[in-house]
Write a protein that holds these residues in place. Structure first.
Motif, PDB file in Angstrom:
ATOM      1  N   SER A 257      44.463  59.224  69.061  1.00 61.25           N
ATOM      2  CA  SER A 257      44.131  59.379  70.482  1.00 61.25           C
ATOM      3  C   SER A 257      44.253  58.056  71.225  1.00 61.25           C
ATOM      4  N   PHE A 261      46.999  57.507  74.206  1.00 59.13           N
ATOM      5  CA  PHE A 261      46.622  57.174  75.579  1.00 59.13           C
ATOM      6  C   PHE A 261      47.037  55.755  75.941  1.00 59.13           C
ATOM      7  N   THR A 264      50.471  56.122  77.055  1.00 58.61           N
ATOM      8  CA  THR A 264      50.485  56.783  78.370  1.00 58.61           C
ATOM      9  C   THR A 264      50.143  55.808  79.477  1.00 58.61           C
ATOM     10  N   LEU A 265      49.234  54.881  79.197  1.00 56.69           N
ATOM     11  CA  LEU A 265      48.818  53.903  80.218  1.00 56.69           C
ATOM     12  C   LEU A 265      49.949  52.973  80.619  1.00 56.69           C
ATOM     13  N   GLN A 274      43.690  58.560  87.169  1.00 49.31           N
ATOM     14  CA  GLN A 274      44.123  58.934  85.820  1.00 49.31           C
ATOM     15  C   GLN A 274      44.011  57.772  84.854  1.00 49.31           C
ATOM     16  N   ARG A 275      44.369  56.570  85.329  1.00 50.70           N
ATOM     17  CA  ARG A 275      44.310  55.394  84.463  1.00 50.70           C
ATOM     18  C   ARG A 275      42.869  55.138  84.014  1.00 50.70           C
ATOM     19  N   GLU A 277      40.502  57.321  83.873  1.00 49.47           N
ATOM     20  CA  GLU A 277      40.089  58.423  83.009  1.00 49.47           C
ATOM     21  C   GLU A 277      40.568  58.205  81.570  1.00 49.47           C
ATOM     22  N   TYR A 278      41.857  57.745  81.426  1.00 46.82           N
ATOM     23  CA  TYR A 278      42.405  57.501  80.093  1.00 46.82           C
ATOM     24  C   TYR A 278      41.701  56.329  79.419  1.00 46.82           C
ATOM     25  N   ILE A 281      38.576  57.560  78.027  1.00 45.08           N
ATOM     26  CA  ILE A 281      38.802  58.277  76.758  1.00 45.08           C
ATOM     27  C   ILE A 281      38.979  57.293  75.611  1.00 45.08           C
ATOM     28  N   TRP A 329      47.160  64.101  75.474  1.00 36.19           N
ATOM     29  CA  TRP A 329      48.427  63.379  75.272  1.00 36.19           C
ATOM     30  C   TRP A 329      49.287  64.027  74.198  1.00 36.19           C
TER      31      TRP A 329
END
Length: 412
Positions: A257, A261, A264-265, A274-275, A277-278, A281, A329
């Motif tokens: 995870s 992520f 993804t960042l 969103q940034r 939030e990730y 996580i 993701w």
């Protein structure tokens, strides 16, 4: 190294030898205190009868008479005041006799050599063939000449065949006893030998050991308990391997995870919301990694103490949503879209442990859908609608170009 078989055999033989010695000593004691006075009285009556019969029949030849008596199984010694002595029957092993004893009989008194014979531990007086171990009675010979007659039973003549018979019985008893001890001991030790071999197999990590022992004694119980122990160890080994597998998965899941992520960042098309939030996580997964060791210890001791389970009441639907969101993701990479319709359901349980359950099963559902997408070449939307969320009954709707293709239920 002495084996158990050899130890039992030697111990049994030693017990037999010790028992024989003890039995001989006890039998000797019984003779000394019970049988010896009885034998003395019996032989005294016999000696008196011999002397009385001779004195009542003056025409009987003394030497021939006593010679016939000796042939009936007696050893006889006759002596007069002048010291003239005559032996009849088998020779005495020791012909020494106190002069006082001879004088006592010549004076008309009785001599009880059997009753007064000294006691010894390993010598039974009844079989001691010595002149002192006799009965003495006065005897009037020719011309009323006073003599002393000493008599004792001739054991060899009276019990010769019986002694051989009992000797053969004793020898056969000893030989057969040792033979049967050897056979029976092997029967007793055989299950223990099997247990030893089974123990070696268990020590090598081979737990599928089966012992076929049908005995109902302590050894049979030991074999049965050993089989149960081996089975428990086999189950424990399987649990250990499964535990290691679960540990590997539980470590891999948050790491995957965080890795997903993090990639993804790097995308420039993410909004600040969103940034953040990730990043939250990733932070949450890091915390989960830090508490993973404590959770693993808790899992390892679940079957021992139920107090280790931290029970609380929480909304399991919200927890499942959280798990699926944390793995977003992974299913977005597989071009999957998930729409969740989970009614709020409160349950009582350990929130952390159930989180691990949903994570593992959720990943399985995502992987299954990804495989179906590859196979069908279509997109998929998973809509969870059943209130029995603990069974994860899901409705999968297959879409193609925004149109419904088919709808079916799957159960993981």
């Amino acid at each position: 190294m002495k084996t158990l078989y050899l130890r039992i055999v030697l111990t049994t033989i030693a017990v037999m030898v010790f028992s024989s010695l003890l039995a001989f000593i006890l039998a000797n004691v019984y003779y000394q205190y019970c049988l010896k006075p009885y034998n003395d009285q019996k032989l005294t009556r016999m000696a008196k009868d011999i002397a009385s019969f001779y004195e009542s029949n003056k025409g009987v030849d003394q030497q021939a008479y006593l010679q016939h008596i000796s042939k009936l199984g007696y050893q006889i010694y006759v002596v007069d005041r002048s010291g003239h002595e005559t032996f009849y029957g088998r020779e005495f092993r020791n012909q020494r006799l106190e002069k006082s004893a001879v004088k006592q009989v010549l004076d008309g008194k009785m001599y009880h050599g059997i009753a007064n014979f000294p006691s010894q531990v390993f010598v039974t007086g009844f079989f001691d063939n010595v002149l002192a171990n006799t009965i003495g009675v006065p005897l009037k010979g020719e011309s009323n000449k006073q003599k002393a007659l000493f008599i004792r039973p001739d054991i060899q003549l009276q019990f010769g065949e019986m002694r051989i018979f009992f000797s053969v019985i004793l020898l056969l008893m000893i030989v057969l006893s040792i033979l049967f001890v050897l056979i029976s001991t092997r029967y007793l030790v055989k299950p223990i030998v099997k247990l030893t071999e089974a123990t070696k197999q268990v020590a090598k990590g081979k737990y599928n050991v089966v012992l076929y022992v049908k005995r109902r004694d302590e050894i049979g119980a030991l074999a049965s308990h050993f089989s149960e122990m081996a089975k428990s160890l086999e189950q424990l080994e399987e649990m250990r391997q499964e535990f290691v597998s679960n540990v590997s998965h539980e470590i891999q899941s948050p790491l995957a995870s965080i890795q997903g992520f993090s990639k993804t960042l790097r995308s420039a098309h993410l909004s600040d919301e969103q940034r953040n939030e990730y990043l939250s996580i990733i932070e949450e997964e890091s915390r989960r990694m830090s508490s993973l060791s404590k959770q693993l210890l808790t899992l390892a001791s679940l079957d021992k103490e139920s107090e280790h389970i931290d029970k609380s009441t929480f909304d399991v639907a919200a927890q499942i949503k959280q798990v699926l969101f944390m793995t977003e993701w992974s299913w977005r990479e597989k071009e999957l879209a998930i729409e969740m319709d989970l009614p709020s359901t409160m349950i009582s349980g350990d929130q952390k442990l159930l989180h691990q359950v949903w994570t593992k099963r959720g990943r399985a559902v995502v992987q299954m859908l990804a495989d179906e997408v590859k196979l069908r070449g279509k997109s998929a939307v998973m809509v969870t609608h059943d209130q029995r969320m603990l069974d994860l009954c899901d409705r999968v709707v297959w879409m193609e170009d925004g149109k419904l293709v088919e709808s079916n239920s799957v159960k993981v």
